[in-house]
Design an enzyme around this catalytic site. Structure first.
Site, mmCIF file in Angstrom:
data_model
loop_
_atom_site.group_PDB
_atom_site.id
_atom_site.type_symbol
_atom_site.label_atom_id
_atom_site.label_comp_id
_atom_site.label_asym_id
_atom_site.label_seq_id
_atom_site.Cartn_x
_atom_site.Cartn_y
_atom_site.Cartn_z
ATOM 1 N N ARG A 126 -15.049 46.671 69.194
ATOM 2 C CA ARG A 126 -14.956 45.321 69.922
ATOM 3 C C ARG A 126 -13.552 44.658 69.661
ATOM 4 O O ARG A 126 -13.084 44.003 70.580
ATOM 5 C CB ARG A 126 -15.916 44.673 69.393
ATOM 6 C CG ARG A 126 -17.460 44.987 70.014
ATOM 7 C CD ARG A 126 -18.412 44.588 68.823
ATOM 8 N NE ARG A 126 -18.322 45.747 67.875
ATOM 9 C CZ ARG A 126 -19.025 47.139 67.919
ATOM 10 N NH1 ARG A 126 -19.866 47.087 68.972
ATOM 11 N NH2 ARG A 126 -18.634 47.888 67.276
ATOM 12 N N ARG B 162 -5.751 43.753 61.315
ATOM 13 C CA ARG B 162 -7.025 44.041 60.490
ATOM 14 C C ARG B 162 -6.505 45.036 59.226
ATOM 15 O O ARG B 162 -5.849 45.810 59.425
ATOM 16 C CB ARG B 162 -7.879 44.611 61.302
ATOM 17 C CG ARG B 162 -8.947 45.396 60.569
ATOM 18 C CD ARG B 162 -10.323 45.882 61.098
ATOM 19 N NE ARG B 162 -10.819 44.755 61.982
ATOM 20 C CZ ARG B 162 -12.076 44.751 62.545
ATOM 21 N NH1 ARG B 162 -12.567 45.855 62.710
ATOM 22 N NH2 ARG B 162 -12.550 43.492 63.072
ATOM 23 N N LYS C 223 3.068 57.891 56.287
ATOM 24 C CA LYS C 223 4.275 58.447 55.747
ATOM 25 C C LYS C 223 4.699 57.565 54.720
ATOM 26 O O LYS C 223 5.931 57.479 54.009
ATOM 27 C CB LYS C 223 5.643 58.683 56.787
ATOM 28 C CG LYS C 223 5.376 59.538 57.653
ATOM 29 C CD LYS C 223 6.767 59.579 58.568
ATOM 30 C CE LYS C 223 6.514 60.371 59.847
ATOM 31 N NZ LYS C 223 7.956 60.173 60.720
HETATM 32 C C1 NCD Z 1 -17.294 43.380 61.935
HETATM 33 C C2 NCD Z 1 -15.984 43.672 61.064
HETATM 34 O O1 NCD Z 1 -15.172 44.617 61.164
HETATM 35 O O2 NCD Z 1 -16.041 42.855 59.983
HETATM 36 N N1 NCD Z 1 -16.932 44.032 63.039
HETATM 37 C C3 NCD Z 1 -16.353 43.120 64.212
HETATM 38 O O3 NCD Z 1 -15.268 42.689 63.935
HETATM 39 N N2 NCD Z 1 -17.312 43.116 65.322
HETATM 40 C C4 NCD Z 1 -18.527 43.704 61.223
HETATM 41 C C5 NCD Z 1 -18.777 45.059 60.510
HETATM 42 O O4 NCD Z 1 -17.837 45.748 60.679
HETATM 43 O O5 NCD Z 1 -19.742 45.182 60.120
#
Ligand code: NCD
Length: 316
Positions: A61, A111, A89
């Site tokens: 998502r 992320r 690497k």
């Molecule tokens: C969440 C996350 O990655 O923190 N998902 C997301 O971003 N929609 C929650 C999860 O992974 O459970």
């Protein structure tokens, strides 16, 4: 948005925002909703800019919606493919960032599994670089909180001062819960009830101002909004949970449990869902579920953030 609120340099955490800025971002996201799901709307404030999606943890998502948000505002978008990248690497995330900066990328959605990883990059990036935390460890997930608040506003209005919000499940390991809690407090939510098995409750700094329950039923009582969370096994020590079946029996959001909430309560889940673990099919797909609207709102919320960071002109 007023001059005091913007420009935002980066979006790292909800607790770095004022209530005014949070409200301004939510209003902008609501206004962008009709543009968020495609169509030729001609609003391209990010034309000429490049957004890189750097995802060092899996995502469906969040990654897709950042991509679509960028494209729908006219940006070029690079999806960084971890499996094919030089981080395999041994390249550090800082060197990856600087490499992309050298190619003219200015917007980054990042992320990472390590708490604070995105904030650390923000201390040492190029002046024109704008970073968005797309989830770091168990700490922050600010754009998820934005889309969650947008979804609540859509159903319950802007006045949160009478709302009871129940958050159930693996709160301890959830960055979504932490960011949602910051946002709910900033928006003046009347009552926030947390419920989880003791091993999955957060520490008291996270739960301050909330009621904490060791039975799901207590938290659900008369709730207006119910947020269920995935068991974050990847962040959990072995043995914290006896079994998925036992968790579902004691904590799963079933139709029977949901009946304890207000009849017009909405059910939310950030996804990905583990059906039959934290939520029953009948609830996930039932009339009170707004889980797909959360996903749609994710595009609008991320558009609002990208626009704000890039200094784009709002659509008329
Ligand atoms: C969440 C996350 O990655 O923190 N998902 C997301 O971003 N929609 C929650 C999860 O992974 O459970």
């Amino acid at each position: 948005m007023t001059r005091d609120d913007l420009p935002l340099r980066h979006l790292l955490a909800i607790d770095a925002l004022s209530a005014t800025t949070l409200d301004a971002l939510l209003r902008r996201a609501a206004a962008l909703r009709p543009l968020a799901l495609g169509g030729d709307h001609g609003h391209r404030p990010l034309a000429g800019a490049t957004l890189a999606n750097l995802f060092f943890e899996p995502s469906t998502r969040t990654r897709c919606s950042f991509r679509l948000a960028g494209v729908r505002l006219g940006a070029e978008v690079i999806d960084f493919d971890m499996a094919a990248s030089s981080s395999r690497k041994g390249e550090t995330i800082g060197d990856t960032l600087r490499t992309l900066e050298a190619m003219g990328v200015t917007l980054f959605a990042i992320r990472h599994g390590v708490d604070g990883a995105v904030a650390a990059l923000a201390t040492d990036c190029a002046p024109q670089t704008r970073l968005i935390n797309a989830g770091d460890g168990r700490s922050h997930h600010p754009t998820q909180a934005l889309l969650d608040m947008l979804t609540i506003r859509q159903h319950k209005g802007e006045d949160f001062s009478r709302l009871k919000v129940a958050i159930l499940g693996d709160i301890r390991h959830s960055r979504v819960a932490r960011s949602d809690l910051h946002a709910l407090r900033l928006l003046g939510t009347c009552s926030i009830a947390l419920a989880a098995p003791p091993a999955l409750l957060p520490d008291s700094t996270v739960s301050q101002g909330c009621t904490v329950h060791d039975h799901a039923e207590e938290a659900l009582h008369e709730a207006d909004v119910v947020i269920t969370l995935r068991l974050q096994r990847e962040r959990m020590d072995e043995g914290l949970i006896s079994s998925a079946d036992a968790f579902y029996r004691d904590w799963g959001l079933t139709a029977e449990r949901l009946a304890l909430a207000r009849p017009d309560a909405i059910v939310m889940h950030p996804g990905p869902m583990n059906r039959g673990v934290e939520i029953a099919d009948a609830v996930a797909d039932g009339p009170q579920s707004v889980i797909r609207e959360q996903v749609s709102n994710g595009v609008a919320a991320r558009m609002a953030v990208l626009e704000a960071l890039a200094g784009g002109q709002p659509a008329s």
